[in-house]
Design an enzyme around this catalytic site. Structure first.
Site, PDB file in Angstrom:
ATOM      1  N   SER A 272      55.596   7.445  23.189  1.00  0.00           N
ATOM      2  CA  SER A 272      56.805   7.910  22.872  1.00  0.00           C
ATOM      3  C   SER A 272      57.725   6.932  22.325  1.00  0.00           C
ATOM      4  O   SER A 272      58.839   7.058  22.048  1.00  0.00           O
ATOM      5  CB  SER A 272      57.353   8.526  24.064  1.00  0.00           C
ATOM      6  OG  SER A 272      56.772   9.517  24.528  1.00  0.00           O
TER       7      SER A 272
ATOM      8  N   HIS B 192      53.786  11.125  16.510  1.00  0.00           N
ATOM      9  CA  HIS B 192      54.532  11.603  17.820  1.00  0.00           C
ATOM     10  C   HIS B 192      54.716  13.010  17.664  1.00  0.00           C
ATOM     11  O   HIS B 192      55.579  13.526  17.110  1.00  0.00           O
ATOM     12  CB  HIS B 192      55.711  10.595  17.727  1.00  0.00           C
ATOM     13  CG  HIS B 192      56.712  10.945  18.920  1.00  0.00           C
ATOM     14  ND1 HIS B 192      57.954  10.853  18.937  1.00  0.00           N
ATOM     15  CD2 HIS B 192      56.404  11.197  20.319  1.00  0.00           C
ATOM     16  CE1 HIS B 192      58.482  10.995  20.455  1.00  0.00           C
ATOM     17  NE2 HIS B 192      57.320  11.306  21.224  1.00  0.00           N
TER      18      HIS B 192
ATOM     19  N   GLU C 171      56.746  13.307  14.328  1.00  0.00           N
ATOM     20  CA  GLU C 171      57.363  12.062  13.877  1.00  0.00           C
ATOM     21  C   GLU C 171      55.904  11.155  13.465  1.00  0.00           C
ATOM     22  O   GLU C 171      55.368  10.878  14.167  1.00  0.00           O
ATOM     23  CB  GLU C 171      58.077  11.561  15.032  1.00  0.00           C
ATOM     24  CG  GLU C 171      59.336  10.845  14.585  1.00  0.00           C
ATOM     25  CD  GLU C 171      60.226  10.354  15.533  1.00  0.00           C
ATOM     26  OE1 GLU C 171      59.673  10.317  16.927  1.00  0.00           O
ATOM     27  OE2 GLU C 171      61.167   9.817  15.571  1.00  0.00           O
TER      28      GLU C 171
ATOM     29  N   ASN D 180      63.432   9.911  20.102  1.00  0.00           N
ATOM     30  CA  ASN D 180      63.665   9.521  21.676  1.00  0.00           C
ATOM     31  C   ASN D 180      64.817   8.360  21.364  1.00  0.00           C
ATOM     32  O   ASN D 180      65.404   8.159  22.767  1.00  0.00           O
ATOM     33  CB  ASN D 180      62.379   8.996  21.793  1.00  0.00           C
ATOM     34  CG  ASN D 180      61.627  10.247  22.395  1.00  0.00           C
ATOM     35  OD1 ASN D 180      61.806  11.332  22.575  1.00  0.00           O
ATOM     36  ND2 ASN D 180      60.303   9.863  22.571  1.00  0.00           N
TER      37      ASN D 180
HETATM   38  P1  NAD Z   1      50.599  12.929  31.348  1.00  0.00           P
HETATM   39  O1  NAD Z   1      50.779  12.024  32.510  1.00  0.00           O
HETATM   40  O2  NAD Z   1      50.680  14.328  31.480  1.00  0.00           O
HETATM   41  O3  NAD Z   1      48.957  12.815  30.880  1.00  0.00           O
HETATM   42  C1  NAD Z   1      48.257  11.671  30.726  1.00  0.00           C
HETATM   43  C2  NAD Z   1      46.692  11.762  30.963  1.00  0.00           C
HETATM   44  O4  NAD Z   1      45.965  10.674  30.406  1.00  0.00           O
HETATM   45  C3  NAD Z   1      46.237  12.159  32.230  1.00  0.00           C
HETATM   46  O5  NAD Z   1      45.362  13.210  32.086  1.00  0.00           O
HETATM   47  C4  NAD Z   1      45.420  10.870  32.556  1.00  0.00           C
HETATM   48  O6  NAD Z   1      44.182  11.261  33.434  1.00  0.00           O
HETATM   49  C5  NAD Z   1      44.928  10.522  31.202  1.00  0.00           C
HETATM   50  N1  NAD Z   1      44.462   9.103  30.997  1.00  0.00           N
HETATM   51  C6  NAD Z   1      44.940   7.872  31.851  1.00  0.00           C
HETATM   52  N2  NAD Z   1      43.980   6.782  31.470  1.00  0.00           N
HETATM   53  C7  NAD Z   1      43.248   7.300  30.677  1.00  0.00           C
HETATM   54  C8  NAD Z   1      42.106   6.707  30.250  1.00  0.00           C
HETATM   55  N3  NAD Z   1      41.625   5.416  30.321  1.00  0.00           N
HETATM   56  N4  NAD Z   1      41.110   7.557  29.360  1.00  0.00           N
HETATM   57  C9  NAD Z   1      41.454   8.738  29.163  1.00  0.00           C
HETATM   58  N5  NAD Z   1      42.475   9.238  29.517  1.00  0.00           N
HETATM   59  C10 NAD Z   1      43.346   8.569  30.384  1.00  0.00           C
HETATM   60  O7  NAD Z   1      51.061  12.186  30.079  1.00  0.00           O
HETATM   61  P2  NAD Z   1      51.750  12.958  28.825  1.00  0.00           P
HETATM   62  O8  NAD Z   1      53.158  13.214  29.097  1.00  0.00           O
HETATM   63  O9  NAD Z   1      50.852  13.735  28.214  1.00  0.00           O
HETATM   64  O10 NAD Z   1      52.004  11.673  27.939  1.00  0.00           O
HETATM   65  C11 NAD Z   1      51.043  11.082  27.192  1.00  0.00           C
HETATM   66  C12 NAD Z   1      51.495  10.459  25.904  1.00  0.00           C
HETATM   67  O11 NAD Z   1      52.296  11.063  25.235  1.00  0.00           O
HETATM   68  C13 NAD Z   1      52.308   8.964  26.486  1.00  0.00           C
HETATM   69  O12 NAD Z   1      52.123   7.984  25.590  1.00  0.00           O
HETATM   70  C14 NAD Z   1      53.787   9.647  26.306  1.00  0.00           C
HETATM   71  O13 NAD Z   1      54.720   8.671  26.076  1.00  0.00           O
HETATM   72  C15 NAD Z   1      53.681  10.609  25.049  1.00  0.00           C
HETATM   73  N6  NAD Z   1      54.493  11.599  24.787  1.00  0.00           N
HETATM   74  C16 NAD Z   1      54.932  12.556  25.899  1.00  0.00           C
HETATM   75  C17 NAD Z   1      55.767  13.402  25.764  1.00  0.00           C
HETATM   76  C18 NAD Z   1      56.184  14.369  26.843  1.00  0.00           C
HETATM   77  O14 NAD Z   1      57.377  15.053  26.885  1.00  0.00           O
HETATM   78  N7  NAD Z   1      55.660  14.200  28.094  1.00  0.00           N
HETATM   79  C19 NAD Z   1      56.231  13.806  24.557  1.00  0.00           C
HETATM   80  C20 NAD Z   1      55.979  13.083  23.252  1.00  0.00           C
HETATM   81  C21 NAD Z   1      54.820  11.836  23.451  1.00  0.00           C
END
Ligand code: NAD
Length: 283
Positions: free
Chosen positions: A119, A140, A152, A190
């Site tokens: 993000s 993104h 994005e 963002n």
């Molecule tokens: P989340 O906490 O829901 O999920 C993260 C997942 O990553 C978990 O299932 C965890 O077990 C896994 N993980 C951790 N270490 C790992 C590894 N070494 N190998 C494989 N898997 C691993 O987080 P999220 O909200 O899905 O965010 C994920 C990414 O997406 C982040 O970079 C976040 O910034 C980005 N993002 C999030 C949003 C949002 O609204 N939540 C929107 C756009 C982008």
């Protein structure tokens, strides 16, 4: 399209949504996480979301079955060997992402594109970790991925024209509207959105209004479909805090400092919807 097999690293909020959208678009998808429990939870969410789409008649029961048949689960990075594209969607943490990218890089084939769904972290810095930074890009997606039309597409300094073109082609193939952005903390959307949510948390912290009234104010006064605090819960407060800290450090500007209440809530484990409790509570 040259991309047929994709792998998604992280089966959380974003990873399972990305897997769902790509599988519905006919791509073979491997969803990879550290533990079987995370994979099972991700697949259950994804299946429930597909069922909702069937009920709304936006897809047929066969579309759902076909999409599910294209998705496999794994905890073993060796499965990435046959991927044309790997999308890293693990927890928003720079060191963790660098570690994961090195692991991906050690397995994938020479033609594979590596992307991150970060993000806010620097695409240029993350690209520097892999052996072919020209084949690295930011993809993104927005939350919830099946519903949000935007993708994005962020070029790092090293990203090649061919990688950028392939990313734009993928966006079209999976039915997303691509917006191209240059690398900078938080990119475009963002950069505008998260300081607004952080300000709403400051307003709550200062006791100016209740969470519900802040959200109702922004919904009815600004025509936002969801209030900023409910949106914070949807994003995940840990993710939001990580984004604000990246802005604060990346721009070296106090206007981006995260609200104390946000830090407190993350410390308490009140991470929003995924934890059952954030600014609101969830079943
Ligand atoms: P989340 O906490 O829901 O999920 C993260 C997942 O990553 C978990 O299932 C965890 O077990 C896994 N993980 C951790 N270490 C790992 C590894 N070494 N190998 C494989 N898997 C691993 O987080 P999220 O909200 O899905 O965010 C994920 C990414 O997406 C982040 O970079 C976040 O910034 C980005 N993002 C999030 C949003 C949002 O609204 N939540 C929107 C756009 C982008």
């Amino acid at each position: 399209m040259s991309i047929q097999q994709i792998a998604v690293i992280g089966a959380g909020t974003m990873g399972n949504g990305i897997a769902q959208v790509c599988a519905l678009a006919g791509l073979q998808v491997v969803l990879l996480d550290v533990a079987d429990t995370a994979l099972e939870k991700g697949l259950a969410t994804l299946t429930a979301n597909l069922e909702r789409q069937v009920r709304k008649e936006s897809i047929t029961p066969k579309d759902k079955q076909d999409a599910l048949a294209r998705i496999s689960l794994s905890t073993d990075y060796a499965v990435l060997r046959s991927a044309d594209l790997v999308i890293e969607a693990a927890t928003e943490n720079l060191e963790l992402k660098k570690r994961i990218l090195k692991q991906i890089d050690s397995v994938v084939s020479a033609h594979c594109i590596i992307a991150t769904n970060t993000s806010s972290l620097s695409i240029t810095e993350l690209a520097a970790v892999v052996s072919e930074p020209g084949r690295f890009i930011g993809l993104h997606f927005f939350n919830p991925v099946p519903l949000m039309a935007l993708l994005e597409v962020i070029r790092g300094l090293q990203t090649s024209d061919a990688t950028h073109a392939a990313a734009l082609q993928l966006a079209e193939h999976i039915g997303k509207r691509a917006v191209a952005a240059r690398n900078s903390p938080g990119f475009v959307v963002n950069r505008v959105l998260c300081p607004m949510i952080n300000e709403a948390i400051f307003v709550l912290q200062e006791g100016l209004a209740s969470a519900k009234d802040i959200d109702t104010g922004m919904q009815l006064g600004c025509n936002h479909p969801i209030g900023p605090l409910a949106l914070a819960d949807l994003i995940g407060l840990d993710t939001l805090l990580a984004i604000m800290e990246t802005f604060y450090q990346g721009f070296n500007d106090p206007k981006y400092r995260p609200a104390q209440l946000l830090k407190e809530m993350v410390a308490a484990g009140y991470l929003g919807r995924k934890a059952g409790r954030g600014f609101y509570t969830y079943d």
